[in-house]
Design a protein around this motif. Sequence first.
Motif, PDB file in Angstrom:
ATOM      1  N   ILE A 190       0.835  -1.205   0.000  1.00  0.00           N
ATOM      2  CA  ILE A 190       0.000   0.000   0.000  1.00  0.00           C
ATOM      3  C   ILE A 190       0.870   1.255   0.000  1.00  0.00           C
ATOM      4  O   ILE A 190       0.578   2.235  -0.707  1.00  0.00           O
ATOM      5  N   SER A 191       1.969   1.213   0.762  1.00  0.00           N
ATOM      6  CA  SER A 191       2.856   2.387   0.802  1.00  0.00           C
ATOM      7  C   SER A 191       3.508   2.626  -0.558  1.00  0.00           C
ATOM      8  O   SER A 191       3.704   3.778  -0.969  1.00  0.00           O
ATOM      9  N   LEU A 192       3.840   1.566  -1.276  1.00  0.00           N
ATOM     10  CA  LEU A 192       4.431   1.721  -2.599  1.00  0.00           C
ATOM     11  C   LEU A 192       3.405   2.223  -3.604  1.00  0.00           C
ATOM     12  O   LEU A 192       3.722   3.043  -4.483  1.00  0.00           O
ATOM     13  N   LEU A 193       2.173   1.746  -3.492  1.00  0.00           N
ATOM     14  CA  LEU A 193       1.104   2.208  -4.384  1.00  0.00           C
ATOM     15  C   LEU A 193       0.774   3.676  -4.135  1.00  0.00           C
ATOM     16  O   LEU A 193       0.395   4.402  -5.058  1.00  0.00           O
ATOM     17  N   ILE A 245       8.990  -1.082 -18.596  1.00  0.00           N
ATOM     18  CA  ILE A 245       8.626  -0.798 -17.203  1.00  0.00           C
ATOM     19  C   ILE A 245       9.774  -0.188 -16.416  1.00  0.00           C
ATOM     20  O   ILE A 245       9.544   0.439 -15.375  1.00  0.00           O
ATOM     21  N   SER A 246      11.003  -0.334 -16.898  1.00  0.00           N
ATOM     22  CA  SER A 246      12.140   0.270 -16.200  1.00  0.00           C
ATOM     23  C   SER A 246      12.019   1.792 -16.105  1.00  0.00           C
ATOM     24  O   SER A 246      12.580   2.409 -15.198  1.00  0.00           O
ATOM     25  N   SER A 247      11.285   2.381 -17.043  1.00  0.00           N
ATOM     26  CA  SER A 247      11.164   3.845 -17.076  1.00  0.00           C
ATOM     27  C   SER A 247       9.897   4.358 -16.396  1.00  0.00           C
ATOM     28  O   SER A 247       9.665   5.569 -16.371  1.00  0.00           O
ATOM     29  N   LEU A 248       9.079   3.455 -15.855  1.00  0.00           N
ATOM     30  CA  LEU A 248       7.816   3.867 -15.240  1.00  0.00           C
ATOM     31  C   LEU A 248       8.007   4.066 -13.740  1.00  0.00           C
ATOM     32  O   LEU A 248       8.058   3.115 -12.964  1.00  0.00           O
ATOM     33  N   GLU A 249       8.099   5.314 -13.315  1.00  0.00           N
ATOM     34  CA  GLU A 249       8.459   5.627 -11.939  1.00  0.00           C
ATOM     35  C   GLU A 249       7.432   5.144 -10.918  1.00  0.00           C
ATOM     36  O   GLU A 249       7.784   4.763  -9.800  1.00  0.00           O
ATOM     37  N   ASN A 250       6.157   5.166 -11.266  1.00  0.00           N
ATOM     38  CA  ASN A 250       5.117   4.878 -10.285  1.00  0.00           C
ATOM     39  C   ASN A 250       4.624   3.439 -10.305  1.00  0.00           C
ATOM     40  O   ASN A 250       3.845   3.036  -9.432  1.00  0.00           O
ATOM     41  N   LEU A 251       5.047   2.653 -11.288  1.00  0.00           N
ATOM     42  CA  LEU A 251       4.599   1.267 -11.356  1.00  0.00           C
ATOM     43  C   LEU A 251       5.212   0.460 -10.210  1.00  0.00           C
ATOM     44  O   LEU A 251       6.390   0.588  -9.901  1.00  0.00           O
ATOM     45  N   VAL A 252       4.396  -0.389  -9.595  1.00  0.00           N
ATOM     46  CA  VAL A 252       4.872  -1.276  -8.533  1.00  0.00           C
ATOM     47  C   VAL A 252       4.960  -2.695  -9.092  1.00  0.00           C
ATOM     48  O   VAL A 252       3.957  -3.272  -9.500  1.00  0.00           O
ATOM     49  N   TYR A 253       6.154  -3.247  -9.119  1.00  0.00           N
ATOM     50  CA  TYR A 253       6.401  -4.621  -9.545  1.00  0.00           C
ATOM     51  C   TYR A 253       6.365  -5.493  -8.309  1.00  0.00           C
ATOM     52  O   TYR A 253       7.190  -5.353  -7.402  1.00  0.00           O
ATOM     53  N   VAL A 254       5.413  -6.427  -8.254  1.00  0.00           N
ATOM     54  CA  VAL A 254       5.312  -7.358  -7.138  1.00  0.00           C
ATOM     55  C   VAL A 254       5.740  -8.729  -7.634  1.00  0.00           C
ATOM     56  O   VAL A 254       5.064  -9.335  -8.465  1.00  0.00           O
ATOM     57  N   GLY A 255       6.872  -9.215  -7.156  1.00  0.00           N
ATOM     58  CA  GLY A 255       7.381 -10.505  -7.596  1.00  0.00           C
ATOM     59  C   GLY A 255       7.062 -11.602  -6.600  1.00  0.00           C
ATOM     60  O   GLY A 255       7.082 -11.378  -5.381  1.00  0.00           O
ATOM     61  N   VAL A 256       6.763 -12.786  -7.125  1.00  0.00           N
ATOM     62  CA  VAL A 256       6.530 -13.970  -6.298  1.00  0.00           C
ATOM     63  C   VAL A 256       7.499 -15.060  -6.740  1.00  0.00           C
ATOM     64  O   VAL A 256       7.478 -15.471  -7.910  1.00  0.00           O
ATOM     65  N   SER A 257       8.383 -15.502  -5.849  1.00  0.00           N
ATOM     66  CA  SER A 257       9.310 -16.603  -6.125  1.00  0.00           C
ATOM     67  C   SER A 257      10.124 -16.320  -7.396  1.00  0.00           C
ATOM     68  O   SER A 257      10.947 -15.415  -7.401  1.00  0.00           O
ATOM     69  N   ALA A 258       9.892 -17.056  -8.485  1.00  0.00           N
ATOM     70  CA  ALA A 258      10.632 -16.804  -9.727  1.00  0.00           C
ATOM     71  C   ALA A 258      10.430 -15.382 -10.220  1.00  0.00           C
ATOM     72  O   ALA A 258      11.321 -14.803 -10.849  1.00  0.00           O
ATOM     73  N   GLY A 259       9.271 -14.802  -9.946  1.00  0.00           N
ATOM     74  CA  GLY A 259       9.014 -13.416 -10.317  1.00  0.00           C
ATOM     75  C   GLY A 259       9.928 -12.451  -9.589  1.00  0.00           C
ATOM     76  O   GLY A 259      10.194 -11.346 -10.068  1.00  0.00           O
ATOM     77  N   SER A 260      10.423 -12.862  -8.418  1.00  0.00           N
ATOM     78  CA  SER A 260      11.415 -12.071  -7.681  1.00  0.00           C
ATOM     79  C   SER A 260      12.826 -12.381  -8.175  1.00  0.00           C
ATOM     80  O   SER A 260      13.626 -11.481  -8.404  1.00  0.00           O
ATOM     81  N   ILE A 261      13.125 -13.670  -8.347  1.00  0.00           N
ATOM     82  CA  ILE A 261      14.462 -14.078  -8.808  1.00  0.00           C
ATOM     83  C   ILE A 261      14.825 -13.380 -10.119  1.00  0.00           C
ATOM     84  O   ILE A 261      15.953 -12.899 -10.300  1.00  0.00           O
ATOM     85  N   ALA A 262      13.874 -13.311 -11.044  1.00  0.00           N
ATOM     86  CA  ALA A 262      14.140 -12.818 -12.398  1.00  0.00           C
ATOM     87  C   ALA A 262      14.444 -11.337 -12.480  1.00  0.00           C
ATOM     88  O   ALA A 262      14.853 -10.846 -13.534  1.00  0.00           O
TER      89      ALA A 262
END
Length: 241
Positions: free
Chosen positions: A20-23, A118-135
């Motif tokens: 929520i804080s990141l959003l 997405i690297s250039s999108l300042e406000n986007l929140v990337y939420v990774g799960v397992s492999a989604g975090s590793i990658a």
Amino acid sequence: MKLLLTSSGISNPSIQNALISLLGKPIEESNALFVPTGMYPFPGGSQFVWKAMNGELGSAMCKLGWKSLGLLELTTLPAIQKEVWIKAITETDALLVWGGDPLFLSYWLKESGLAEVISSLENLVYVGVSAGSIATSKLFGESYSNLPNTIARPKTLQTLQFDTFENTFVTAEGAGFVDFAIIPHYNNQNHRDACNGNAATWASMLPGMVYAIDEHTAIKVADQKIEVISEGKWEVFDQTL
């Protein structure tokens, strides 16, 4: 882009508060896209995708009460007019990137062009799960009992001896969002290669900082600041020392 990197998603109130804080606003006022791509290389992958979306795997990340929720399949993006899917990305607040095979997932993050966008999108929140975090790492490692045969190819491949068993260990170049590497499912008995001393063996194969995080820990990254959010256990291995 801001990141919240987890083993199992939004698994406790501390991680949910970090999201929520990141959003910067409530979840019910936020739009999200779910990325299931990493699941497909494994037997029954399509069924696991549905279970993940339906809240039957890990935390019910898709059922947090989002204002809107869509599905983004990375393997389809090269065949779609780029302006169409970029519009969908820029209109979303959170990208929920599920687990599976990090080698396959990182390949498609880059091949689809999504990683660059997405690297250039300042406000986007990337939420990774397992492999989604590793990658998300510049260079990651993964341990396989059975390496899926896909178009994605590792940078290195070798047999690694853990405490009582051997696995195939690969390293590969990830999306490059963060400089550190992640070992998810720390001390989860269903993931023997990430348990106890095996996590240190895994980490020793990678340069730099490696975070081993359990199911109740997340790495929050915003404004180049790294913060560990945890109601569980975690460990950091610094291979530069």
